[in-house]
Write an enzyme that holds these catalytic residues in place. Sequence first.
Site, PDB file in Angstrom:
ATOM      1  N   SER A 179       4.971   9.819   2.625  1.00 54.01           N
ATOM      2  CA  SER A 179       5.305   9.682   4.044  1.00 54.01           C
ATOM      3  C   SER A 179       6.494  10.578   4.350  1.00 54.01           C
ATOM      4  O   SER A 179       7.324  10.850   3.462  1.00 54.01           O
ATOM      5  CB  SER A 179       5.669   8.221   4.375  1.00 54.01           C
ATOM      6  N   ILE A 194       1.029   8.290  12.532  1.00 52.93           N
ATOM      7  CA  ILE A 194      -0.428   8.336  12.560  1.00 52.93           C
ATOM      8  C   ILE A 194      -0.961   7.065  13.203  1.00 52.93           C
ATOM      9  O   ILE A 194      -0.499   5.959  12.892  1.00 52.93           O
ATOM     10  CB  ILE A 194      -1.008   8.458  11.132  1.00 52.93           C
ATOM     11  N   SER A 250     -10.625   1.234   2.584  1.00 54.17           N
ATOM     12  CA  SER A 250     -11.467   0.426   3.472  1.00 54.17           C
ATOM     13  C   SER A 250     -11.242   0.685   4.957  1.00 54.17           C
ATOM     14  O   SER A 250     -12.127   0.438   5.776  1.00 54.17           O
ATOM     15  CB  SER A 250     -11.253  -1.068   3.176  1.00 54.17           C
ATOM     16  N   ARG A 251     -10.062   1.194   5.326  1.00 54.36           N
ATOM     17  CA  ARG A 251      -9.795   1.404   6.758  1.00 54.36           C
ATOM     18  C   ARG A 251      -8.698   2.443   6.952  1.00 54.36           C
ATOM     19  O   ARG A 251      -8.084   2.900   5.992  1.00 54.36           O
ATOM     20  CB  ARG A 251      -9.394   0.085   7.433  1.00 54.36           C
ATOM     21  N   ASP A 272      -6.820  -4.724  -7.577  1.00 50.98           N
ATOM     22  CA  ASP A 272      -5.456  -4.686  -7.059  1.00 50.98           C
ATOM     23  C   ASP A 272      -4.706  -3.581  -7.796  1.00 50.98           C
ATOM     24  O   ASP A 272      -4.462  -3.680  -9.001  1.00 50.98           O
ATOM     25  CB  ASP A 272      -4.792  -6.041  -7.289  1.00 50.98           C
ATOM     26  N   VAL A 273      -4.319  -2.531  -7.075  1.00 47.81           N
ATOM     27  CA  VAL A 273      -3.671  -1.391  -7.727  1.00 47.81           C
ATOM     28  C   VAL A 273      -2.347  -1.769  -8.372  1.00 47.81           C
ATOM     29  O   VAL A 273      -1.869  -1.070  -9.275  1.00 47.81           O
ATOM     30  CB  VAL A 273      -3.443  -0.216  -6.743  1.00 47.81           C
ATOM     31  N   GLY A 312      -7.266   1.916  -1.373  1.00 48.82           N
ATOM     32  CA  GLY A 312      -7.036   1.519   0.011  1.00 48.82           C
ATOM     33  C   GLY A 312      -7.982   2.250   0.950  1.00 48.82           C
ATOM     34  O   GLY A 312      -7.604   2.645   2.049  1.00 48.82           O
ATOM     35  N   TYR A 360      10.095   0.720   2.235  1.00 55.02           N
ATOM     36  CA  TYR A 360       8.937   1.623   2.308  1.00 55.02           C
ATOM     37  C   TYR A 360       9.355   3.055   1.985  1.00 55.02           C
ATOM     38  O   TYR A 360       8.685   3.753   1.205  1.00 55.02           O
ATOM     39  CB  TYR A 360       8.336   1.533   3.705  1.00 55.02           C
TER      40      TYR A 360
END
Length: 247
Positions: A142, A188, A14-15, A63-64, A12, A155
Amino acid sequence: MSSKKTIALVTGGSRGIGRAISVRLSDSGAFVFINYHHNEKAAAETLRIIRDKGGDGEICRFDVSDFTATQEAIRNIIEKKGTIDILVNNAAVSVDGLFVRATEQDWNDTIDTNLKGTFNCCRAVTRHMMKQRSGRIVNISSVVAEGGNAGQTLYSASKAGILGLTKSLARELGPRNIRVNAVAPGFIETDMTDSLSEENRAKIISQIPLSRPGTPEDVAGAVAFLVSMDADYITGQVIRVCGGIYT
């Protein structure tokens, strides 16, 4: 980092937080594989930022949540570079909403990417790291994994599972000089938080002792520390990057 070129993989990457981690590891001297699944343009932009700063890396699509694809992609990295020294499991999705409205597919999608994806990547690098008797794994969890959050039950559960995986894996791999730690971000500023209303944003910030949201770079700093020699005696730990919102 040592004079030998360190090879890192950031899922992940990329951003957002993943981009910041990728850039920070490159700044520390690593060759960074930037994993992405859908957004090739964003991954290429991360690589451009790295190269503009004098670093180097490569974008890497898989794809993980797909066990076979993950094994193959990481095997290709090891064959190409001869090693993999750092794994940062950052790829994640969040399907927010009230639990009573959650579907089985919501649950499967969240667990498959966040928890199974972390398992898949750890599983793919473990044998190689054990053979070379060194390695550093950082799993992004998290603060809601420990404190919970209404509307984020799925999540929270997936990120709590990552903490259990981290602590147990650290005990298994410690004798082979492989350190496994977790970073638990709080609020964040990323694409995920851009959709919040000003009212909700202000409410969250009012609960943060440091009185500001965190940045992806704040998280990247913690990751960079954990993979450095300064953290050589740290494993099985969780570093919360949350401005004190959870203690």
